[in-house]
Design an enzyme around this catalytic site. Structure first.
Site, PDB file in Angstrom:
ATOM      1  N   GLY A  73       0.847  -1.189   0.000  1.00  0.00           N
ATOM      2  CA  GLY A  73       0.000   0.000   0.000  1.00  0.00           C
ATOM      3  C   GLY A  73       0.884   1.241   0.000  1.00  0.00           C
ATOM      4  O   GLY A  73       2.034   1.204  -0.431  1.00  0.00           O
TER       5      GLY A  73
ATOM      6  N   ARG B  70       1.868  -4.085  12.510  1.00  0.00           N
ATOM      7  CA  ARG B  70       1.215  -4.379  13.786  1.00  0.00           C
ATOM      8  C   ARG B  70       1.869  -5.633  14.354  1.00  0.00           C
ATOM      9  O   ARG B  70       2.164  -6.576  13.604  1.00  0.00           O
ATOM     10  CB  ARG B  70      -0.284  -4.614  13.598  1.00  0.00           C
ATOM     11  CG  ARG B  70      -1.104  -3.334  13.442  1.00  0.00           C
ATOM     12  CD  ARG B  70      -1.143  -2.498  14.735  1.00  0.00           C
ATOM     13  NE  ARG B  70      -1.976  -1.301  14.600  1.00  0.00           N
ATOM     14  CZ  ARG B  70      -1.523  -0.101  14.207  1.00  0.00           C
ATOM     15  NH1 ARG B  70      -0.252   0.075  13.916  1.00  0.00           N
ATOM     16  NH2 ARG B  70      -2.364   0.920  14.132  1.00  0.00           N
TER      17      ARG B  70
ATOM     18  N   GLU C  80       1.257  -4.896  23.229  1.00  0.00           N
ATOM     19  CA  GLU C  80       1.853  -3.633  23.688  1.00  0.00           C
ATOM     20  C   GLU C  80       1.178  -3.159  24.967  1.00  0.00           C
ATOM     21  O   GLU C  80      -0.040  -3.294  25.067  1.00  0.00           O
ATOM     22  CB  GLU C  80       1.714  -2.577  22.582  1.00  0.00           C
ATOM     23  CG  GLU C  80       2.510  -2.959  21.353  1.00  0.00           C
ATOM     24  CD  GLU C  80       2.354  -1.995  20.189  1.00  0.00           C
ATOM     25  OE1 GLU C  80       1.790  -0.901  20.386  1.00  0.00           O
ATOM     26  OE2 GLU C  80       2.789  -2.352  19.099  1.00  0.00           O
TER      27      GLU C  80
ATOM     28  N   HIS D 185       6.973   1.571  19.341  1.00  0.00           N
ATOM     29  CA  HIS D 185       5.885   2.019  18.447  1.00  0.00           C
ATOM     30  C   HIS D 185       5.962   3.531  18.148  1.00  0.00           C
ATOM     31  O   HIS D 185       5.043   4.279  18.478  1.00  0.00           O
ATOM     32  CB  HIS D 185       4.515   1.637  19.038  1.00  0.00           C
ATOM     33  CG  HIS D 185       3.439   1.532  17.975  1.00  0.00           C
ATOM     34  ND1 HIS D 185       2.362   0.695  18.074  1.00  0.00           N
ATOM     35  CD2 HIS D 185       3.292   2.179  16.777  1.00  0.00           C
ATOM     36  CE1 HIS D 185       1.593   0.829  17.004  1.00  0.00           C
ATOM     37  NE2 HIS D 185       2.143   1.719  16.202  1.00  0.00           N
TER      38      HIS D 185
HETATM   39  C1  GLV Z   1       0.214   3.721  13.820  1.00  0.00           C
HETATM   40  O1  GLV Z   1       0.600   2.657  14.198  1.00  0.00           O
HETATM   41  C2  GLV Z   1      -0.910   3.909  12.974  1.00  0.00           C
HETATM   42  O2  GLV Z   1      -1.620   2.938  12.649  1.00  0.00           O
HETATM   43  O3  GLV Z   1      -1.169   5.055  12.588  1.00  0.00           O
END
Ligand code: GLV
Length: 318
Positions: free
Chosen positions: A159, A236, A265, A283
């Site tokens: 993407g 993720r 997390e 993250h």
């Molecule tokens: C960050 O992890 C997002 O999905 O924007």
């Protein structure tokens, strides 16, 4: 009087678009900026027309159902990923869901490249030794990583963010393969993920989290990767089986890993914390000042659009 729940403190200026809503009553964030519990979200949802949520807020079917029985019309996630929101329940109950596509692609791709370089070149282990006073001077056999320039990069998920990583890879003279659910029709497309994993020197993950991508990279697929390969995940956490990844790193069946996201997390699998040649970030994928502000603006302007009776461009469709 429209009420909007903003669950956490947003970056400066990020809530400015809400100023266009007449008689707006803002609810939240808490004075100590701590998260709302699931029970609190269930209790507050029906009293609010909109929720501006973060990816750490569990907006599940219970919150949606409670909200839609009251005033709730829109949930805007200040993130591109929306696995914290039950979008199927939202669609069934007529609650609009929005996310923040587009504005974080380049920053997240920068983070992926940071992890590619840091993991491939053992930056964490080398720096840890230096800070601990264990570096006795230059050595010809020290901290030998793998070259990023000229390597073959395998991009899983093609993407906007995957493509932004591909653009960076071109500057490093890398060969680029990519895999996606639907054929991209572009050079480098590999229909079979297993084949891409076996061919790539560095694999970087850019798929959304869904039932289909949970543990997409499991023990069997890790075993297909080269012993000299590097795995990077800025997508993720649950896309990778962390226990299997830690085992592969300990056994040396892959060379290194760079992670920005985790299965549970803020917990990090203890075996990953102990794993060699592993760079672990908390993250921070989209974490630049400018990008976080743009994300908040995009989410809050979607709320303003819905409350003005319009349709925002950044709708999530289940
Ligand atoms: C960050 O992890 C997002 O999905 O924007």
């Amino acid at each position: 009087m429209p009420r909007v729940l903003v669950t956490r403190r947003l970056p400066d200026g990020g809530a400015d678009p809400l100023a266009s809503i007449a008689d707006l009553e803002l609810v939240g964030p808490k004075s100590d900026d701590s998260p709302y519990s699931h029970d609190e979200l269930v209790a507050m949802a029906p009293q609010c027309d909109a929720i501006v949520a973060l990816l750490t807020d569990p907006i599940d079917a219970t919150v949606i159902e409670a909200g839609s029985a009251g005033a709730l019309r829109v949930v805007a996630n200040v993130a591109v990923g929306y696995n914290n929101i039950d979008v199927t329940a939202a669609a069934a109950h007529g609650v609009v869901v929005c996310n923040t596509p587009g504005v974080l692609d380049e920053t997240t791709a920068d983070t992926a490249f940071l992890l590619i370089l840091a993991a491939a070149r053992l930056a964490h282990e080398a720096e840890t030794d230096l800070r601990a006073g264990r570096w006795a001077g230059w050595g010809i056999n020290q901290y030998l990583g793998i070259d990023v320039h000229g390597a073959t990069l395998g991009i899983v998920g093609y993407g906007r963010i995957g493509r932004a990583v591909a653009r960076r890879a071109a500057g490093f003279g890398m060969g680029v393969l990519h895999h996606a659910r639907t054929p991209s029709g572009e050079p480098g497309f590999v229909a079979d993920l297993d084949e891409l994993l076996a061919e790539a020197d560095i694999v970087t993950l850019h798929t959304p989290l869904s039932p289909q991508t949970t543990h997409l990279i499991d023990a069997r697929r890790l075993a297909l990767m080269k012993p000299t390969s590097v795995l990077v995940n800025t997508a993720r956490g649950p896309v990778v089986d962390e226990a299997a990844l830690a085992a592969a790193l300990h056994a040396g069946t892959i060379f290194a890993a760079g992670l920005d996201v985790y299965e549970r997390e803020p917990e990090v699998h203890p075996e990953l914390l102990r794993a060699p040649r592993t760079v672990l970030l908390p993250h921070i994928g989209s974490g630049s000042t400018a990008t976080r502000r743009r994300m908040a603006e995009l989410a809050t302007s979607a709320v303003a659009t819905v409350l003005h009776g319009g349709t925002p461009p950044n709708l999530v469709h289940p």
